[in-house]
Design a protein around this motif. Structure first.
Motif, PDB file in Angstrom:
ATOM      1  N   MET A   1      19.076 -18.636  22.197  1.00  0.00           N
ATOM      2  CA  MET A   1      20.319 -18.303  22.860  1.00  0.00           C
ATOM      3  C   MET A   1      20.873 -17.045  22.186  1.00  0.00           C
ATOM      4  N   ASP A   2      21.231 -16.089  22.984  1.00  0.00           N
ATOM      5  CA  ASP A   2      21.830 -14.870  22.460  1.00  0.00           C
ATOM      6  C   ASP A   2      23.344 -14.962  22.613  1.00  0.00           C
ATOM      7  N   TYR A   3      24.045 -14.919  21.495  1.00  0.00           N
ATOM      8  CA  TYR A   3      25.498 -14.986  21.506  1.00  0.00           C
ATOM      9  C   TYR A   3      26.087 -13.593  21.675  1.00  0.00           C
ATOM     10  N   ARG A   4      27.158 -13.522  22.458  1.00  0.00           N
ATOM     11  CA  ARG A   4      27.932 -12.289  22.576  1.00  0.00           C
ATOM     12  C   ARG A   4      29.331 -12.482  22.014  1.00  0.00           C
ATOM     13  N   TYR A   5      29.753 -13.748  21.969  1.00  0.00           N
ATOM     14  CA  TYR A   5      31.086 -14.084  21.473  1.00  0.00           C
ATOM     15  C   TYR A   5      30.956 -15.142  20.380  1.00  0.00           C
ATOM     16  N   CYS A   6      31.879 -15.121  19.467  1.00  0.00           N
ATOM     17  CA  CYS A   6      31.893 -16.087  18.377  1.00  0.00           C
ATOM     18  C   CYS A   6      32.052 -17.502  18.958  1.00  0.00           C
ATOM     19  N   CYS A  26      31.304 -11.995  13.192  1.00  0.00           N
ATOM     20  CA  CYS A  26      32.607 -12.139  13.830  1.00  0.00           C
ATOM     21  C   CYS A  26      33.658 -11.483  12.934  1.00  0.00           C
ATOM     22  N   PRO A  27      34.278 -10.386  13.416  1.00  0.00           N
ATOM     23  CA  PRO A  27      35.277  -9.715  12.591  1.00  0.00           C
ATOM     24  C   PRO A  27      36.547 -10.551  12.405  1.00  0.00           C
ATOM     25  N   HIS A  28      36.823 -11.479  13.310  1.00  0.00           N
ATOM     26  CA  HIS A  28      38.009 -12.325  13.180  1.00  0.00           C
ATOM     27  C   HIS A  28      37.793 -13.430  12.142  1.00  0.00           C
TER      28      HIS A  28
END
Length: 168
Positions: A1-6, A26-28
């Protein structure tokens, strides 16, 4: 699975190239998101004539109709030996004891779902041999009469068993 969002906070991920290999970040949350292989177990059961138990993969499974050493993934929070006992019962109807680890291999045959397999030598302690769950059939085979196999690493394990004189 390729993640684009945290998966924890939903922030768009960035690729940190100062790591080797480059890694999603994840910068946050200030956390790296690692893509690790799944862990899997397989049970080696040999009968009195030196034949090995294999299962035929059912329709709807990966590589349907091909054969493999009974196997499956370890569930989150599950002990590795408990996973082996569960998978063997689900696929073959047999109760087994995991005697010892025979082989550990990286499985690269399915690039989208990499795994690390751990093959255990098993002793049958009960049950009746019958294919169930995601297996269409379950039978013993001698090395010279092996059916078409689903996984290249099973072939490696079977070759090793044969050349060590464990598989007839």
């Amino acid at each position: 699975m390729d993640y684009r969002y945290c998966p924890y906070c939903g922030t768009p991920l960035v690729t940190k190239t100062d790591k080797e290999p480059p890694c999603l970040y994840c910068p946050h949350c200030e956390k790296f998101l690692y893509r690790n292989p799944m862990a899997a177990v397989a049970g080696i059961v040999l009968n009195d004539t030196g034949a090995i138990l294999l299962v035929q993969r059912a329709a709807g499974e990966t590589y349907p109709g091909k054969w493999c050493i009974p196997c499956g993934h370890i569930e989150w929070g599950e002990d590795i030996r408990a996973a082996l006992v569960r998978e063997m019962a689900e696929e073959t109807g047999l109760a087994v004891t995991a005697e010892r680890i025979y082989e550990v291999e990286s499985n690269f045959h399915q690039p989208a779902a990499l795994s690390v397999g751990c093959w255990f030598m098993c002793t049958v302690t009960g049950g009746d041999l019958q294919a169930s769950d995601d297996a269409a059939d379950a039978r013993y085979f001698h090395y010279r009469y092996l059916p078409e196999l689903a996984f290249p690493t099973d072939r490696m394990v079977l070759n090793k068993l044969f050349y060590q004189g464990l598989l007839a």
